[in-house]
Design an enzyme around this catalytic site. Structure first.
Site, PDB file in Angstrom:
ATOM      1  N   LYS A 200      16.426 106.420 -65.900  1.00  0.00           N
ATOM      2  CA  LYS A 200      17.091 105.251 -66.500  1.00  0.00           C
ATOM      3  C   LYS A 200      16.109 104.333 -67.226  1.00  0.00           C
ATOM      4  O   LYS A 200      16.380 103.890 -68.340  1.00  0.00           O
ATOM      5  CB  LYS A 200      17.836 104.449 -65.420  1.00  0.00           C
ATOM      6  CG  LYS A 200      19.041 105.163 -64.841  1.00  0.00           C
ATOM      7  CD  LYS A 200      19.882 104.243 -63.980  1.00  0.00           C
ATOM      8  CE  LYS A 200      19.134 103.710 -62.759  1.00  0.00           C
ATOM      9  NZ  LYS A 200      18.684 104.781 -61.853  1.00  0.00           N
TER      10      LYS A 200
ATOM     11  N   ARG B 163      25.134  96.756 -59.679  1.00  0.00           N
ATOM     12  CA  ARG B 163      24.738  97.743 -58.671  1.00  0.00           C
ATOM     13  C   ARG B 163      25.894  98.126 -57.756  1.00  0.00           C
ATOM     14  O   ARG B 163      25.802  99.081 -56.993  1.00  0.00           O
ATOM     15  CB  ARG B 163      23.572  97.182 -57.851  1.00  0.00           C
ATOM     16  CG  ARG B 163      22.813  98.216 -57.037  1.00  0.00           C
ATOM     17  CD  ARG B 163      21.607  97.607 -56.368  1.00  0.00           C
ATOM     18  NE  ARG B 163      20.565  97.265 -57.311  1.00  0.00           N
ATOM     19  CZ  ARG B 163      19.652  98.117 -57.763  1.00  0.00           C
ATOM     20  NH1 ARG B 163      19.665  99.367 -57.366  1.00  0.00           N
ATOM     21  NH2 ARG B 163      18.737  97.718 -58.615  1.00  0.00           N
TER      22      ARG B 163
ATOM     23  N   ARG C 178       6.054 113.821 -57.454  1.00  0.00           N
ATOM     24  CA  ARG C 178       5.184 112.885 -58.177  1.00  0.00           C
ATOM     25  C   ARG C 178       3.896 112.637 -57.389  1.00  0.00           C
ATOM     26  O   ARG C 178       3.913 112.491 -56.171  1.00  0.00           O
ATOM     27  CB  ARG C 178       5.957 111.567 -58.371  1.00  0.00           C
ATOM     28  CG  ARG C 178       5.393 110.650 -59.406  1.00  0.00           C
ATOM     29  CD  ARG C 178       6.456 109.689 -59.911  1.00  0.00           C
ATOM     30  NE  ARG C 178       7.203 109.021 -58.847  1.00  0.00           N
ATOM     31  CZ  ARG C 178       8.325 108.340 -59.054  1.00  0.00           C
ATOM     32  NH1 ARG C 178       8.835 108.262 -60.266  1.00  0.00           N
ATOM     33  NH2 ARG C 178       8.933 107.739 -58.048  1.00  0.00           N
TER      34      ARG C 178
ATOM     35  N   ARG D 148       3.166 108.711 -52.839  1.00  0.00           N
ATOM     36  CA  ARG D 148       3.557 107.424 -52.262  1.00  0.00           C
ATOM     37  C   ARG D 148       4.573 107.644 -51.151  1.00  0.00           C
ATOM     38  O   ARG D 148       5.372 108.585 -51.203  1.00  0.00           O
ATOM     39  CB  ARG D 148       4.185 106.515 -53.332  1.00  0.00           C
ATOM     40  CG  ARG D 148       3.225 106.072 -54.404  1.00  0.00           C
ATOM     41  CD  ARG D 148       3.826 105.007 -55.294  1.00  0.00           C
ATOM     42  NE  ARG D 148       5.251 105.231 -55.573  1.00  0.00           N
ATOM     43  CZ  ARG D 148       5.924 104.557 -56.497  1.00  0.00           C
ATOM     44  NH1 ARG D 148       5.316 103.633 -57.217  1.00  0.00           N
ATOM     45  NH2 ARG D 148       7.199 104.807 -56.714  1.00  0.00           N
TER      46      ARG D 148
ATOM     47  N   ARG E  90      17.527 107.059 -50.329  1.00  0.00           N
ATOM     48  CA  ARG E  90      17.844 106.247 -51.516  1.00  0.00           C
ATOM     49  C   ARG E  90      19.075 106.804 -52.230  1.00  0.00           C
ATOM     50  O   ARG E  90      19.912 106.049 -52.740  1.00  0.00           O
ATOM     51  CB  ARG E  90      16.655 106.222 -52.476  1.00  0.00           C
ATOM     52  CG  ARG E  90      15.485 105.375 -51.985  1.00  0.00           C
ATOM     53  CD  ARG E  90      14.231 105.621 -52.808  1.00  0.00           C
ATOM     54  NE  ARG E  90      14.394 105.266 -54.212  1.00  0.00           N
ATOM     55  CZ  ARG E  90      13.559 105.641 -55.178  1.00  0.00           C
ATOM     56  NH1 ARG E  90      12.506 106.384 -54.888  1.00  0.00           N
ATOM     57  NH2 ARG E  90      13.766 105.267 -56.427  1.00  0.00           N
TER      58      ARG E  90
END
Length: 215
Positions: free
Chosen positions: A13, A88, A127, A161, A172
């Site tokens: 996004k 949201r 990542r 991370r 999430r």
């Protein structure tokens, strides 16, 4: 144009919002930027948000809505805007509709970046960030370093991370499905929803979105 951009974490996004806003010559308004700006400037809304965040609580809808309203009333947004991260949930979407209606305005489109859940997990969990410089980002599949675990740019150690772990990403996604996904049906009922397949090159996804908006 007044556009809302939605999609799960890892759908791209932020990247798409920046390209689309530039192509459409409208400001990119992201929730993250709103929070950072209000907190750093010490606004009343920023102070309220910081108090909730420092306590580990979610920032109430009315604070987020207030920040968004203030930003949308700035001169550069008079000709339109692209909202990223707001609304949201359905109550925020209803508040946005009421705000726009009070000004005699309405949304032009809601772009839903569609990505399968397993792809989202693959994108985020793969990542790797350089410990020396967090702007040096790699991916175990899509952009691997020449030497595993070593930054190509500075030789620093690459690490994952904590919030990029698969368990955290799936949590999430669950939050997204529960809280945010219902706005897709909300906007679909208004005839505003445009679904954009978000797989492939960034430029290809941007082109799909721009082509859909032209229609």
């Amino acid at each position: 144009m007044r556009i809302v951009l939605v999609g799960p974490p890892g759908a791209g996004k932020g990247t798409q919002a920046a390209f689309l806003a530039k192509n459409l010559s409208i400001p990119h308004i992201s929730t993250g930027d709103l929070f950072r700006a209000n907190i750093s400037q010490g606004t009343e809304l920023g102070k309220q948000a910081k108090a909730f965040m420092d306590a580990g609580d979610l920032v109430p809808d009315e604070v987020t809505i207030g920040m968004a309203k203030d930003r949308m009333e700035q001169p550069d947004a008079a000709g339109g805007f692209l909202l990223d991260g707001f609304p949201r949930n359905v109550s925020q979407a209803e508040a946005l509709d009421a705000m726009l209606q009070a000004e005699g305005m309405k949304l032009d489109a809601v772009l839903d970046l569609e990505v399968e859940e397993d792809e989202v997990v693959k994108r985020i969990a793969g990542r790797r960030i350089c410990r020396n410089d967090s702007s040096h980002v790699f991916h175990v599949t899509y952009a691997p370093p020449k030497t595993e675990g070593v930054c190509d740019t500075c030789g620093g150690e690459l690490y994952q991370r904590g919030d990029d772990s698969e368990a955290t990403v799936r949590n999430r996604l669950e939050v997204y499905h529960t809280q945010t996904e219902p706005i897709i049906d909300y906007y679909k009922a208004q005839g505003l929803l445009v679904t954009i397949p978000a797989l492939g090159e960034v430029s290809d996804v941007t082109k799909r979105a721009m082509d859909a908006l032209k229609k």
